[in-house]
Design a protein around this motif. Structure first.
Motif, PDB file in Angstrom:
ATOM      1  N   ASN A  34       0.815  -1.218   0.000  1.00  0.00           N
ATOM      2  CA  ASN A  34       0.000   0.000   0.000  1.00  0.00           C
ATOM      3  C   ASN A  34       0.849   1.269   0.000  1.00  0.00           C
ATOM      4  OD1 ASN A  34       0.948   0.043   2.619  1.00  0.00           O
ATOM      5  ND2 ASN A  34      -1.030   0.454   3.548  1.00  0.00           N
ATOM      6  N   MET A  35       2.166   1.121  -0.074  1.00  0.00           N
ATOM      7  CA  MET A  35       3.048   2.279  -0.138  1.00  0.00           C
ATOM      8  C   MET A  35       3.904   2.187  -1.402  1.00  0.00           C
ATOM      9  SD  MET A  35       2.542   4.341   2.407  1.00  0.00           S
ATOM     10  CE  MET A  35       3.986   5.395   2.307  1.00  0.00           C
ATOM     11  N   ARG A  52       0.963   6.693   0.000  1.00  0.00           N
ATOM     12  CA  ARG A  52       0.065   5.533   0.115  1.00  0.00           C
ATOM     13  C   ARG A  52      -0.796   5.504  -1.141  1.00  0.00           C
ATOM     14  NH1 ARG A  52      -4.607   4.857   4.430  1.00  0.00           N
ATOM     15  NH2 ARG A  52      -5.347   6.591   3.210  1.00  0.00           N
ATOM     16  N   TYR A  53      -0.960   4.312  -1.705  1.00  0.00           N
ATOM     17  CA  TYR A  53      -1.698   4.205  -2.963  1.00  0.00           C
ATOM     18  C   TYR A  53      -2.775   3.132  -2.873  1.00  0.00           C
ATOM     19  CZ  TYR A  53       0.582  -0.210  -4.120  1.00  0.00           C
ATOM     20  OH  TYR A  53       0.994  -1.521  -4.101  1.00  0.00           O
TER      21      TYR A  53
END
Length: 172
Positions: A34-35, A52-53
């Motif tokens: 998630n990063m 963060r994606y």
């Protein structure tokens, strides 16, 4: 001397994964992390920023304050590179991707916003900040559709495949 992973020794194989298997591995990486590190370029030079994606297929998404250095850089030059990687324990666990594409900033009125927004998980941020869940943020949302991806996974060597694989978006 005993070697933990004999298949890491010697020259790397050159065999390519078929597209379906490569896409499965890339999507697994995107889904399990998630990063990322977003690389942009601006008047002050290159900038690499942890972000963060979330993702929707091969499109990486994130939110950011429009006045931040990374967003000023995106406005000046939308070409970006995104590094996504799994934690490294040793050479055998090396797994990551370099995503190359153009960043587009979507406001709530943009026709594409409603397609991407449901995949963006904003609810946990609201809970953490004691904000009501019936008042979702209104963006903007930055999306980067991958034009190409360089995927690296050293475990592939064990099965006779090259540890570095290359993916390119196919035009419809």
């Amino acid at each position: 001397m005993p070697v933990t992973n004999e298949w890491l020794a010697g020259p790397s194989p050159t065999k390519r994964l078929d597209r379906d298997l490569l896409e499965e591995r890339i999507l697994n990486l995107l889904s399990s992390q998630n990063m990322c590190v977003l690389a942009t370029s601006g008047a002050d030079g290159p900038l690499a920023t942890p972000v963060r994606y979330f993702h929707l297929g091969f499109t990486v998404m994130f939110t950011a304050v429009p006045t931040s250095p990374k967003m000023r850089n995106v406005a000046a030059d939308p070409r970006v590179s995104i590094g996504i990687f799994a934690p490294l324990v040793g050479q055998a666990s090396s797994r990551g991707a370099q995503v190359f594409g153009r960043a587009r900033v979507l406001g709530i009125d943009d026709p594409e916003f409603s397609h991407h927004w449901p995949a963006f998980r904003w609810q946990s941020d609201h809970v953490e900040r004691s904000r009501p869940l019936d008042e979702p943020p209104s963006g903007p949302l930055t999306v980067v559709e991958a034009d190409r991806i360089v995927y690296t996974e050293h475990w592939l060597r064990r099965s006779g495949y090259a540890p570095r694989q290359f993916w390119k978006r196919q035009e419809d």
